[in-house]
Structures are given as structure tokens and as C-alpha cells.
Motif scaffolding. Structure first.
Motif, PDB file in Angstrom:
ATOM      1  N   LYS A  45      55.667  55.002  72.458  1.00  0.00           N
ATOM      2  CA  LYS A  45      54.526  55.593  71.927  1.00  0.00           C
ATOM      3  C   LYS A  45      54.763  55.000  70.669  1.00  0.00           C
ATOM      4  O   LYS A  45      55.499  55.933  69.719  1.00  0.00           O
ATOM      5  N   PRO A  46      54.046  53.755  70.189  1.00  0.00           N
ATOM      6  CA  PRO A  46      54.032  53.395  69.107  1.00  0.00           C
ATOM      7  C   PRO A  46      53.766  53.745  68.452  1.00  0.00           C
ATOM      8  O   PRO A  46      52.342  54.517  68.309  1.00  0.00           O
ATOM      9  N   GLY A  47      54.323  54.139  67.240  1.00  0.00           N
ATOM     10  CA  GLY A  47      53.247  54.907  66.056  1.00  0.00           C
ATOM     11  C   GLY A  47      53.971  55.875  65.607  1.00  0.00           C
ATOM     12  O   GLY A  47      53.459  56.596  64.731  1.00  0.00           O
ATOM     13  N   GLU A  48      54.817  56.811  66.430  1.00  0.00           N
ATOM     14  CA  GLU A  48      54.932  58.395  66.673  1.00  0.00           C
ATOM     15  C   GLU A  48      55.854  58.404  66.503  1.00  0.00           C
ATOM     16  O   GLU A  48      57.073  57.757  66.585  1.00  0.00           O
ATOM     17  N   VAL A  49      56.664  59.718  65.425  1.00  0.00           N
ATOM     18  CA  VAL A  49      58.083  59.954  64.824  1.00  0.00           C
ATOM     19  C   VAL A  49      58.389  61.634  65.786  1.00  0.00           C
ATOM     20  O   VAL A  49      57.179  61.923  65.786  1.00  0.00           O
ATOM     21  N   VAL A  50      59.237  61.726  66.265  1.00  0.00           N
ATOM     22  CA  VAL A  50      59.471  63.020  66.644  1.00  0.00           C
ATOM     23  C   VAL A  50      59.385  63.821  65.295  1.00  0.00           C
ATOM     24  O   VAL A  50      60.815  64.185  64.497  1.00  0.00           O
ATOM     25  N   MET A  51      59.287  65.204  64.961  1.00  0.00           N
ATOM     26  CA  MET A  51      59.438  66.323  64.110  1.00  0.00           C
ATOM     27  C   MET A  51      59.103  67.785  64.699  1.00  0.00           C
ATOM     28  O   MET A  51      58.365  67.610  66.109  1.00  0.00           O
ATOM     29  N   TYR A  52      59.513  68.889  63.729  1.00  0.00           N
ATOM     30  CA  TYR A  52      59.465  69.446  64.794  1.00  0.00           C
ATOM     31  C   TYR A  52      59.244  70.566  63.298  1.00  0.00           C
ATOM     32  O   TYR A  52      60.122  70.073  62.159  1.00  0.00           O
ATOM     33  N   ASP A  53      58.718  71.490  63.007  1.00  0.00           N
ATOM     34  CA  ASP A  53      58.444  72.826  61.599  1.00  0.00           C
ATOM     35  C   ASP A  53      58.529  71.692  60.678  1.00  0.00           C
ATOM     36  O   ASP A  53      58.814  71.970  59.383  1.00  0.00           O
ATOM     37  N   GLY A  54      57.103  70.281  60.820  1.00  0.00           N
ATOM     38  CA  GLY A  54      56.714  69.527  59.745  1.00  0.00           C
ATOM     39  C   GLY A  54      57.671  69.038  58.917  1.00  0.00           C
ATOM     40  O   GLY A  54      57.233  68.251  57.849  1.00  0.00           O
ATOM     41  N   ARG A  55      58.246  68.675  59.752  1.00  0.00           N
ATOM     42  CA  ARG A  55      59.559  67.291  59.141  1.00  0.00           C
ATOM     43  C   ARG A  55      60.509  66.857  60.395  1.00  0.00           C
ATOM     44  O   ARG A  55      60.180  66.536  61.814  1.00  0.00           O
ATOM     45  N   PHE A  56      60.748  65.888  60.072  1.00  0.00           N
ATOM     46  CA  PHE A  56      61.824  64.596  61.039  1.00  0.00           C
ATOM     47  C   PHE A  56      63.037  64.993  61.251  1.00  0.00           C
ATOM     48  O   PHE A  56      63.656  65.725  60.414  1.00  0.00           O
ATOM     49  N   VAL A  57      63.328  65.368  62.834  1.00  0.00           N
ATOM     50  CA  VAL A  57      64.139  65.414  63.619  1.00  0.00           C
ATOM     51  C   VAL A  57      65.129  64.482  63.363  1.00  0.00           C
ATOM     52  O   VAL A  57      65.382  62.920  62.271  1.00  0.00           O
ATOM     53  N   GLN A  58      66.430  65.248  62.682  1.00  0.00           N
ATOM     54  CA  GLN A  58      67.527  64.369  61.714  1.00  0.00           C
ATOM     55  C   GLN A  58      68.736  64.674  62.889  1.00  0.00           C
ATOM     56  O   GLN A  58      68.793  65.272  64.104  1.00  0.00           O
TER      57      GLN A  58
END
Length: 767
Positions: A213-226
Motif C-alpha cells: 500500500k504505497p503512500g500509506e502509514v498505519v495510524m489509530y486514534d489520530g496518531r502513528f503506531v509505535q
């Protein structure tokens, strides 16, 4: 110095990444969020090919008399054997300035961890400058003028140095890296810890990505997953049993009528709201299909038809789910929202727009007579022209060198039409070759190359900024319902801002539309290069752009203008394969309420919504494509040997008395094939939402009734129609009411009252 990373989509950072072949490119912001100026300086030579590298730390105010020069290593002298290659830039080369890596993301006890590096590259910086800012929390301009970068390089507090995805030093080779698992895309500034900083703890940043999925990043609750966050569930696993299977589709259908008001994100996902927009919709079905095929193999979802239980079984399952609720499901915690981050890619980033439409206009710039190079040194007898296609016009009067024969590269003095490969090679590439959606001759506005002769925008005297336009002929909109016309084109764009002349340049791309024959124009699309602007557009060197033209009622035609404006020695905008089309349209007969779909080519589902509740769900359910079993093949009863074909072998079985059917069956079905079971399936039927989904691939037809859709006796004409394509796109279709209660202008009825003409999609139109 630290790698700036923000959830704000208007701020470029590591979240913007692209794939090109076996390489991954990424944008980065090297930011100074310290107490004062960051400055590195060239010291004395320590050998024939290296000199000492110093960091100047001011005591008190920046540029004051009190400072300390701290040795932080050495740097190569440009042009010497030890200098980096290519060594065409006479500047400070800061080796090992940052390290980029792709790292595994193993799950341990349900938690994401930081795994081993599977690919990596270390970047040498060569032109640090404060070109983006001020950053959030700062409001001051850079506190220095552009320095001689051979002697010192500086970034003010609250400012950053932006590098676009795919530019020099912003690419990593990922050959051999498996596609499928999630990875951390990580950046470490100053990995050797040479820079003296007030905070040494914030030099590492990472985002979680899926290479599919080029261009996408995994987020939840409006923040980056870490690292340390709960691991994401398997997308589409509504029953939380670790697999995506038939039970999940049954749960999806059974939950489609459930109320979603006030539910948590994890409960929304469990009830099939896969895009977390608080409603059941076509998007959710499209996403489930995507997840099912990803988990079980391409085309697996199509095989569900033969195994989906009858409605009575679904009812029982729905009752069971209602009784169980979501409280007894596995406790997924916050991680359930990860599914959203693995879903729709908001902008179309590659590939052609699919063909569920009627083509109104196309231009691919092929067939133009290209002439030899003029100022560019790369020889080619068929390189470029500034003569547009028939009916088009170009306006280069806003390019300040138009009447200065000795200044500016003439090939790029406004919009030109050039051989794409020659353009890329003549300009030393710099990401131009990534424009694979463009082929043959492309339209190019390239102020970066234009400024290479005499520096009209970046040198002295400053001659002004680059402003160029090109305009299409008048395009007939006779077959487009009001508000439905679309523009699509292949685009290659690199942004740059605020660094030439009076430093007010912000390279801007504009598409304008006129519906009154060219008297007035309004913006249909606008991008600029100003960080934080609502129109900011980061580098996108190979993108398929889709624009809703929102054509007004009674507009018989449109004229489009493409402009590259307010540019200095910035980058470029190139376009190709420009098309205007009318999407699949829903025609409502006001006298009967019956709906007809026109121009459906390769659709996988549709939905109709009414905010006033003016739909007729009972009538539609009994008359729609599902009720008519539309799309299902006639059973080949003469396939006596069950090999999928009715042929001579089946005749032999009949002749030998080994078939249950007769000769007439075999003769009438001879040559038939038994394909995959295909079927339209009703998912939701409510007075505010109707949608059905095609299980067996794609459905194509010129015109089909879908039954009584509209409550014509007292409904409000507020229907919205959306359809999905196999590539995942969802397109807003047209809605036109015909009959006694609402008569559109003839221009809007032309297509709708006549058989639709479906266009074939050509890869590259030829004039």
C-alpha cells in the motif's frame, strides 16, 4: 537536529513514501527544535582530500561574538578522489548524517516490537538549509541570509530542511524484501552521535508501513503506531478468530442493519464498519472483499457465492450475533483501529482510471511533430516542440525571459511538449524518469531546467518568477449529468518553495475550468509548495489524478487551463493522458420511481443514499439485480462429464447412454462454458440506504433497470449514487431525474434517453 514527524497531513515528513521498482523513496524533514542556530563550518585541511568539520555553538545570541567551534569529524574536499560521486556540488559533504532503514515488526505477546533491519542506507548530506518552516510552536523567520554553502550551512531554530521522496539520498534499495509483513520505516539522524545537541533522545523516528500500500502509514486514534503498541488485528476478521473466512462475511451481512450510534472503534469494526465512518456503506463491502482476497488469494471472494447460506440462515446468524454482542469477542483493545490504517488510499496514486464511464475528451500529445534540441546539450532530432495539439493554446507571456534570447533554457520557456525520455535525460533525471504513467510525448513545465541558463529567477538581476498556462479546446459535456463530469490525467510533480529572488516563490499548479466559453474561470485543482498551506502538495512524481469538475446544470461545455505559477529555480510539473468523462449514471423516472443504471463497465457494487429517507427499500429488494439474478450464467446442464465445457465429449456420453440429459440439451448448449458462480447480492435495504454488491468479479452492462428505487409519490429528489470498481476506486456517479416532476435540459438528457455508448480505454490516445 531530529527527524520531524507529524500526524498533520499538510506537513511533509517520513509519512510520505513511494515505491519505484525495487526501491523505496521517502520524504524527510531534518528539523532544528533546539534553543538556537544549528551551524556546521568548513575547517582547515587535514589531508590532500579532507578538511576538518566544525560545529559552531553560539553562547548567548546567534551570530554573537561568543561562540565555540567544536570538531565533529572531517569531510571530503569536492573534486578530490575521495569525494562522493557524483561530486558536482561544491558544498560541505556531511557524511553519515542520517541512516534510513526498513526493519521487521514482529509481534510478541500481542505487542509490536522493533525487529532487525532488512534494508538500510546511510545518507551524506550536502546542502543543509532552512527551507521549510516555521514549525509548529515557532513563529519566527530564519535568522540568517543564505550562506556560502561551501563554507558554512545553517538551520535556524524552528525551521527544517525538506527532502522530497525519491530525490538524491532519499532512496533505499529493498531488493529481496518480502512483501506482505508490516515494516518499520525508520530514520536516525546523526547515528554516530557527532552533533552536539540539547536533546539527544529524539534522533529516531519511525512509521509502520505495508509495502503493498504505497503512500500509506498505519495510524489509530489520530496518531502513528509505535513500537510497544498493541498489534493490529487481521483486517476483515470480524469474528476475531484470527482468520478471514465465510463466517466473517456472514457476520458482515448480518450486522449491516445494526445501529452504529455511540459505539467504540473496536465495536464499529466488529459490526462491519471497516472504514470507521460511522455508517454501513459500499466502502465497507469493497474493503471486505479486498481483505478476503488478501487473506485467501486473488479471486477467493468470488467463490463465496456457492457457499453463502439462504436468508433464513443469515437471520439465525444475525440473531446469534445480536445475542453474543461484541462484549464476548476477543478483547482487541486499541489495536482494532489499525484496520483503518490498512484501508483506502485516499488519492489515486498509480494506474489508469477504470472504464465505468463515457469518454468525452482525451489527449495524449502523441503525433505532435517534435524538433531538435536548442539550448539543452543532449542531442535529439525529435526532442520537443512548443506547438500544442490542434485546438489547444499555450500562454508563455508570464515567463520573464520570453523576449530575452540569451537567458533561460528555451526548451522550457513555458509549457512544452517533449519526448519523456529525452526530457529526463537532458535534465539529469532527478526523479523525472519515475513518471512511468507518462509515455512518449508529455506536456512539461520545468522551471528548474529553464533557470539553468543565466539564472533568471535565482541569480542577479532577478528577472521575475515563472508563470505558464496551456488551454484545452472546448469540451462538449452533453452526456454528463450536472455535477458528474470528471477529469483525470497522469501527473509528475515536485514542489519547492521560498528560496529564490525575494523568496516569495511557492511553485503552484492550477487546473481551472470555464463553463461559459472561456469568459470566466474557477479553480478545479490547486497545489502549492508552502508547508502547512491547505494547498500544500508534497512530491508526487508518478500519480494518476482524479478531479471532480462539478459541472453546473445547463453547462453544455467546459474549457480547461493547466497552469504552473509563481516558480523560481524550483522543480517541475508534467502531465499526460488527459481525459474528461461522464461516470456511470443513475436515471430516475419520476413517474414510476424506477431507477436505471447506464454505462456500467466493470463495476463491483453500488449504493444509493437519501438523507431525507426517500428510497423505497421493499420494492427495490424485490426488483434489483440480486432479485433478478442478473449476472449469473445459465447452468450448463449438458456438461455431462462435469469438466466445465459442453463439447464433443459430452455428446459421446449421451450417445453411449451415460448422460441424464437429452440430445436437444447438448445441441442448444454446445460450446458453453461453466464459469465461476457470479451473483449480485443485496446487503442493505433501508429508506436512507440501498446497496448491493457483486460477488463474482466485475459486472458490465449498457443499461439495466434496478427496480423501483425512489418514493416518487412524496419523496425528496436528494439521491446520491456511488459505485465501486475492481481496483478499489469508489466513484460518485451522476443522478438524473426524468419525467413529469423534473425535466433536465436536453444536454443532460442526451445520453440518458438513448443507449449508452461505452468507450474503450486506450493506453495512449493517438491524434
Amino acid at each position: 537536529m531530529f527527524p520531524f514527524l507529524s500526524e498533520d497531513s499538510n506537513l511533509p515528513s517520513l509519512r510520505y513514501w513511494i515505491l519505484s521498482g525495487n526501491s523505496i523513496g521517502y520524504s524527510t524533514l531534518f528539523a532544528n527544535q533546539g534553543d538556537g542556530l544549528f551551524e556546521i563550518r568548513r575547517g582547515d585541511a587535514i589531508s590532500a582530500d579532507r578538511y576538518e568539520l566544525l560545529q559552531r555553538v553560539y553562547v548567548g545570541s546567534d551570530f554573537g561574538a561568543n561562540y565555540v567551534d567544536i570538531p565533529i569529524g572531517s569531510a571530503p574536499i569536492p573534486g578530490t578522489p575521495g569525494a562522493p560521486v557524483p561530486n558536482d556540488i561544491n558544498a560541505i559533504w556531511f557524511e553519515d548524517f542520517t541512516h534510513f532503514s526498513l526493519r521487521a515488526a514482529p509481534v510478541v505477546d500481542g505487542v509490536l516490537t522493533l525487529g532487525e533491519e532488512v534494508a538500510g542506507v546511510t545518507k551524506t548530506s550536502w546542502r543543509l538549509s532552512a527551507n521549510q518552516g516555521p514549525l509548529p510552536g515557532f513563529d519566527s523567520p530564519p535568522n540568517y541570509t543564505s550562506p556560502d554553502q561551501r563554507v558554512q550551512q545553517r538551520i535556524s531554530a524552528g525551521w527544517a530542511d525538506l527532502y522530497g521522496a525519491g530525490s538524491r539520498g532519499q532512496v533505499m534499495d529493498i531488493t529481496g524484501v518480502p512483501v506482505g509483513p508490516l515494516y518499520w520505516l525508520q530514520q536516525t539522524v546523526d547515528p554516530a552521535n557527532r552533533i552536539h545537541e540539547s536533546d539527544e533522545t529524539n534522533n529516531v523516528a519511525q512509521v509502520l508501513i505495508d509495502l503493498r500500500k504505497p503512500g500509506e502509514v498505519v495510524m489509530y486514534d489520530g496518531r502513528f503506531v509505535q513500537p510497544g503498541d498493541a498489534a493490529p488485528p487481521t483486517p476483515g476478521d470480524l469474528t476475531a478468530d484470527g482468520v478471514v473466512d465465510l463466517d466473517d462475511w456472514l457476520a458482515f451481512k448480518a450486522s449491516s442493519g445494526a445501529s452504529l450510534d455511540g459505539l467504540s472503534e473496536r465495536d464499529l469494526l466488529a459490526l462491519g464498519d471497516l472504514n470507521l465512518d460511522g455508517r454501513h456503506s459500499l466502502s465497507d463491502a469493497r474493503l471486505f472483499r479486498e481483505y478476503y482476497d488478501a487473506a485467501n488469494g486473488t479471486g477467493a471472494f468470488a467463490s463465496l457465492t456457492s457457499s453463502v447460506p439462504e436468508p433464513t440462515s443469515l437471520l439465525l446468524i444475525g440473531v446469534a450475533l445480536t445475542a453474543i454482542g461484541v462484549t464476548n469477542r476477543r478483547q482487541l483493545g486499541k489495536a482494532v483501529a489499525f484496520a483503518v490504517a490498512l484501508t483506502a488510499f485516499g488519492a489515486i496514486s498509480s494506474g489508469r482510471v477504470a472504464s465505468a464511464r463515457v469518454l468525452l475528451f482525451e489527449e495524449g500529445f502523441e503525433g505532435l511533430a517534435l524538433g531538435p534540441n536548442l539550448n539543452e546539450s543532449l542531442s535529439n532530432p525529435h526532442a520537443w516542440t512548443q506547438s500544442p495539439p490542434a485546438g489547444w493554446s499555450v500562454d508563455d507571456s508570464g515567463v520573464p525571459t520570453i523576449n530575452l534570447p540569451s537567458v533561460g533554457v528555451k526548451e522550457w520557456e513555458g509549457w512544452s511538449f517533449a519526448d519523456k525520455v529525452w526530457w529526463s535525460n537532458a535534465a539529469q533525471n532527478q526523479g523525472r524518469s519515475e513518471f512511468t504513467l507518462g509515455q512518449g510525448t508529455v506536456a512539461v513545465a520545468d522551471p528548474d531546467e529553464w533557470d539553468d541558463r543565466g539564472a533568471p529567477a535565482s541569480g542577479s538581476p532577478f528577472r521575475g518568477y515563472y508563470n505558464a498556462w496551456m488551454q484545452t479546446p472546448e469540451i462538449d459535456l452533453g452526456s454528463a449529468a450536472p455535477g458528474s463530469a470528471k477529469l483525470t490525467f497522469a501527473s509528475s510533480w515536485r514542489d519547492e518553495c521560498c528560496d529564490d529572488g525575494p523568496q516569495t516563490n511557492s511553485q503552484t499548479a492550477v487546473v481551472r475550468a470555464s463553463y461559459d466559453g472561456g469568459v470566466t474561470f474557477g479553480d478545479a485543482l490547486r497545489w502549492n509548495s508552502t508547508l502547512g498551506s491547505e494547498f500544500f502538495k508534497d512530491d508526487a512524481t508518478n500519480e494518476q489524478v482524479l478531479v471532480n469538475l462539478d459541472n453546473p446544470a445547463n453547462a453544455p461545455s467546459v474549457i480547461l487551463q493547466f497552469g504552473l505559477l509563481n516558480a523560481g529555480n524550483d522543480w517541475w510539473w508534467a502531465v499526460d493522458n488527459i481525459e474528461v468523462y461522464a461516470p456511470t449514471t443513475l436515471v430516475i423516472d419520476n413517474a414510476t420511481g424506477v431507477g436505471t443504471l447506464i454505462g456500467a463497465d466493470g463495476i463491483t457494487g453500488y449504493e444509493i443514499t437519501s438523507s431525507s429517507g426517500s428510497l423505497d427499500p421493499d420494492s427495490w429488494r424485490s426488483e434489483n439485480l440480486d432479485a433478478r439474478n442478473f449476472g449469473s450464467p445459465t447452468l450448463a446442464t449438458a456438461d455431462y462429464n462435469n469438466d466445465g465445457h459442453v463439447d464433443a465429449a459430452d455428446y459421446t456420453l449421451w450417445r453411449d447412454g451415460k448422460a441424464t440429459g437429452g440430445y436437444s440439451d447438448w445441441a442448444s448448449q454446445y460450446g458453453a462454458s461453466v464459469g465461476l458462480s457470479q451473483s449480485w447480492e443485496t446487503v442493505i435495504a433501508e429508506d436512507s440506504l440501498l446497496y448491493e454488491f457483486f460477488l463474482g468479479g466485475e459486472s458490465t452492462f449498457e443499461s439495466e433497470s434496478i427496480g423501483k428505487v425512489y418514493d416518487h409519490s412524496g419523496g425528496v429528489p436528494d439521491l446520491r449514487f456511488t459505485y465501486a470498481l475492481a481496483n478499489g476506486q469508489e466513484i460518485q456517479g451522476g443522478v438524473v431525474y426524468v419525467g413529469a416532476l423534473s425535466v433536465p435540459e436536453p444536454s443532460a438528457m442526451t445520453l440518458l434517453l438513448a443507449p449508452a455508448v461505452l468507450s474503450s480505454v486506450r493506453r495512449k490516445p493517438t491524434r
